[in-house]
Design an enzyme around this catalytic site. Structure first.
Site, PDB file in Angstrom:
ATOM      1  N   ASP A   3     -12.131  -0.012   5.462  1.00 20.81           N
ATOM      2  CA  ASP A   3     -12.913   1.220   5.641  1.00 20.81           C
ATOM      3  C   ASP A   3     -14.410   0.965   5.561  1.00 20.81           C
ATOM      4  O   ASP A   3     -15.203   1.902   5.695  1.00 20.81           O
ATOM      5  CB  ASP A   3     -12.574   2.238   4.533  1.00 20.81           C
ATOM      6  CG  ASP A   3     -11.127   2.678   4.556  1.00 20.81           C
ATOM      7  OD1 ASP A   3     -10.546   2.753   5.653  1.00 20.81           O
ATOM      8  OD2 ASP A   3     -10.576   2.947   3.476  1.00 20.81           O
TER       9      ASP A   3
ATOM     10  N   GLU B 132      -6.891   3.531  -5.588  1.00 20.13           N
ATOM     11  CA  GLU B 132      -8.127   3.801  -4.839  1.00 20.13           C
ATOM     12  C   GLU B 132      -8.666   5.147  -5.300  1.00 20.13           C
ATOM     13  O   GLU B 132      -8.009   6.170  -5.140  1.00 20.13           O
ATOM     14  CB  GLU B 132      -7.844   3.841  -3.336  1.00 20.13           C
ATOM     15  CG  GLU B 132      -9.135   3.963  -2.547  1.00 20.13           C
ATOM     16  CD  GLU B 132      -8.952   4.489  -1.130  1.00 20.13           C
ATOM     17  OE1 GLU B 132      -9.806   4.209  -0.288  1.00 20.13           O
ATOM     18  OE2 GLU B 132      -7.964   5.193  -0.863  1.00 20.13           O
TER      19      GLU B 132
ATOM     20  N   ASP C 258      -3.136   4.644  -2.430  1.00 19.09           N
ATOM     21  CA  ASP C 258      -4.162   5.226  -1.567  1.00 19.09           C
ATOM     22  C   ASP C 258      -4.686   6.545  -2.141  1.00 19.09           C
ATOM     23  O   ASP C 258      -3.892   7.407  -2.551  1.00 19.09           O
ATOM     24  CB  ASP C 258      -3.507   5.475  -0.193  1.00 19.09           C
ATOM     25  CG  ASP C 258      -4.488   5.866   0.875  1.00 19.09           C
ATOM     26  OD1 ASP C 258      -5.371   5.053   1.185  1.00 19.09           O
ATOM     27  OD2 ASP C 258      -4.370   6.987   1.406  1.00 19.09           O
TER      28      ASP C 258
ATOM     29  N   ASP D 236       0.864  -1.175   0.000  1.00 20.40           N
ATOM     30  CA  ASP D 236       0.000   0.000   0.000  1.00 20.40           C
ATOM     31  C   ASP D 236       0.905   1.231   0.000  1.00 20.40           C
ATOM     32  O   ASP D 236       1.797   1.353   0.841  1.00 20.40           O
ATOM     33  CB  ASP D 236      -0.841  -0.028   1.285  1.00 20.40           C
ATOM     34  CG  ASP D 236      -2.189   0.615   1.117  1.00 20.40           C
ATOM     35  OD1 ASP D 236      -2.251   1.661   0.464  1.00 20.40           O
ATOM     36  OD2 ASP D 236      -3.170   0.086   1.673  1.00 20.40           O
TER      37      ASP D 236
END
Ligand code: GLC
Length: 560
Positions: free
Chosen positions: A329, A255, A204, A103
């Site tokens: 999330d 994302e 991200d 990530d």
């Protein structure tokens, strides 16, 4: 020993498993998970059959946002272990044929990062321009942009009198991508991990990196239209991609927050100029009435189908999407769209099938494969998430929402719903740790745990295993086009996938009541067979008239 096959398009038939290390497995008695814990569970993941792990951030971090606030991109957070542990994880995963996706959080850094520490309070710091600073307007904040975690997106630097931008927590300062030195740092960071042999990157909130440079006030919203899919975002991604991703052959998934199909077609365009694939979240806003997340609301089934239709048809032949319900999330899908009591197993399987049979790359979030549920916390003290505690404060203390209502909203919407410790067995703390975990384990762990699931051939676990295998066995799942068969139906989401030689139909009853539908008349049932379902007694022959029991799913294949 399995090894990694050298196939550039491996991710198109792959299934990726997301690990949130803090909640996955504690190799000792800290109450928080670690890298050694992950290594100890690789054989479990191998049995499930996944192709790659997406590891959420394990870098040095003050953990205000559980690692999404990075203070050193080149170091492992000691809470998770050492760089040697990381290298061991990479080697052990590769030995089992499992790839590792890291990530990368480069929209912002922690305010503890040395770049920010140098920039703060010093306009002449060489790092000042790594961040976004603005003078006060009318003696106050530069504009009305809101942080995604509540409150203003600006924080004052007392010493210089300027404000810095933070789209997330005030401890997460946004980087200034207009500065070429920042882009060079990003390339260096990603190259460092790619050189180690990491196979890919999850980026991200990557569609927020390019801000409209006049930073206007937003008269009709919270500012997001001035930085979402911003003016230079495609250019920036192409620059990073040609310098690093293409060079190393890394798979990438971006994302995308509040994005559009048109932008995603470009982000994931098949010429690979930007990213391999995208996450979008529109299908997970079907229980946000009028776009409002902080409400307690049922989901809108018709809207859910329309969104899937829009994205499945819109990306086909143009780009590539991630298929998912859950992540760190999002609340647990079986509690959100299924029935986590009477039909927990049936609805978990139905929900899995209904996204896994689409075009794209499926992602499984830890615990989803055993049908883990929301924990149903009753008190604000049980929550740890910065977004949840901020919103509690804003809504209860500033907006007058009652404590009881907010507890009910958090029990449905909080990010902590998915962050409870992984339920491994029926021992103390669900076998996650030998000590009290950092976040309370859901009470149903004696019934819902990995040991039990692995021992039961009818478990949710083996259903996911089968879905992962089907993607490798049946070509139409990867290549076929997509058509919604019952757009008007009140409880069935049923779609057809079609390639030159195969037709696959996936029927899903989204409710706890029996319902029926007719297969299309041109579909030759005499040549069709059931390949998978979530009730044990599917008969050999497929009939035109389909009666679906509560939360039933049926996957039907017709081939020449
Ligand atoms: C992403 C992450 C989330 C984090 C945010 C800010 O949405 O998934 O957990 O809080 O970005 O980095």
């Amino acid at each position: 020993m399995t090894t990694i096959k050298n196939d550039a398009n491996w991710w198109k038939t792959a299934t990726i498993y997301q690990i949130y290390p803090k909640s996955f497995c504690d190799s000792g008695s800290k109450g928080t998970g670690d890298i050694k814990g992950i290594i100890s569970k690789l054989d479990y993941l191998k049995l499930l059959g996944i192709d790659a792990i997406w590891l959420t951030p394990v870098y040095q971090s003050p953990m205000i946002d559980n690692g999404y606030d990075i203070s050193d991109y080149y170091a492992i957070n000691p809470q998770f272990g050492s760089m040697a542990d990381f290298d061991e994880l990479l080697a052990q995963a590769h030995q089992r044929g499992i790839r590792i996706i890291m990530d990368i959080v480069v929209n912002h850094t922690s305010t503890e990062h040395h770049w920010f520490q140098s920039a703060l309070g010093d306009k002449s710091s060489p790092y000042r321009d790594y961040y976004i600073w603005k003078d006060p307007v009318d003696g106050g904040i530069p504009n009305n942009w809101q942080s995604k975690f509540g409150g203003s997106a600006w924080e004052l630097d007392q010493q210089t009198g300027q404000y810095f931008l933070h789209l997330f927590a005030k401890e997460q300062a946004d980087l200034n991508w207009e500065n070429p030195k920042v882009r060079q740092e990003v390339k260096d960071v990603i190259s460092f991990w790619a050189e180690k042999g990491v196979d890919g990157f999850r980026l991200d909130v990557i569609n927020l990196i390019s801000k409209q440079q006049d930073f206007p006030n937003d008269d009709i919203g919270d500012g997001r239209r001035f930085y979402t899919d911003g003016p230079r975002v495609h250019e920036f991604l192409q620059e990073i991609s040609s310098a690093v991703f293409q060079k190393y052959g890394s798979v990438t998934v971006g994302e995308m927050s509040s994005t559009t199909l048109e932008h995603c077609q470009q982000y994931s365009s098949l010429d690979n100029k930007e990213l391999s694939m995208v996450f979008n979240f529109h299908h997970l806003k079907v229980d946000y009435p009028n776009g409002e997340k902080w409400t307690k609301a049922p989901f809108d089934f018709q809207q859910l189908k329309q969104i899937f239709n829009h994205w499945q048809t819109g990306l086909n032949g143009k780009g590539w999407g991630a298929l998912f319900w859950c992540n760190h999330d999002q609340p647990r899908v079986v509690s959100r769209l299924g029935d986590d009591k009477q039909y927990r197993v049936e609805s978990a399987k139905m929900l899995a099938a209904s996204v896994h049979m689409m075009q794209g790359t499926p992602y499984i979030y830890q615990g989803e494969e055993i049908g883990m549920t929301n924990p149903g916390y009753q008190s604000i003290e049980q929550y740890r998430d910065v977004e949840s505690t901020n919103m509690y404060d804003i809504m209860v203390n500033q907006q007058g929402v009652s404590h009881e209502d907010m507890i009910a909203i958090l029990a449905q919407k909080s990010r902590d719903n998915s962050r409870t410790p992984m339920q491994w067995n029926n021992e103390a703390f669900a076998g996650f740790s030998q000590a009290q975990p950092w976040l309370e384990v859901a009470e149903n762990y004696p019934q819902v745990n990995a040991d039990k699931a692995v021992a039961d051939p009818n478990s949710v676990f083996y259903f996911y295993q089968r879905l992962i295998q089907l993607r490798k066995e049946i070509e139409v799942i990867t290549t076929g086009d997509y058509q919604d068969l019952y757009p008007e139906h009140n409880s069935v989401f049923g779609y057809k996938r079609q390639s030159e030689s195969q037709v696959l139909i996936c029927l899903n009853n989204y409710y706890g009541k029996e319902t029926e539908c007719l297969l299309p008349s041109e579909f030759d049932v005499s040549k069709a067979k059931y390949v998978l379902g979530n009730y044990a007694d599917l008969t050999e022959s497929v009939s035109q008239h389909q009666v679906l029991r509560p939360y039933e799913t049926r996957i039907i294949l017709l081939q020449d």
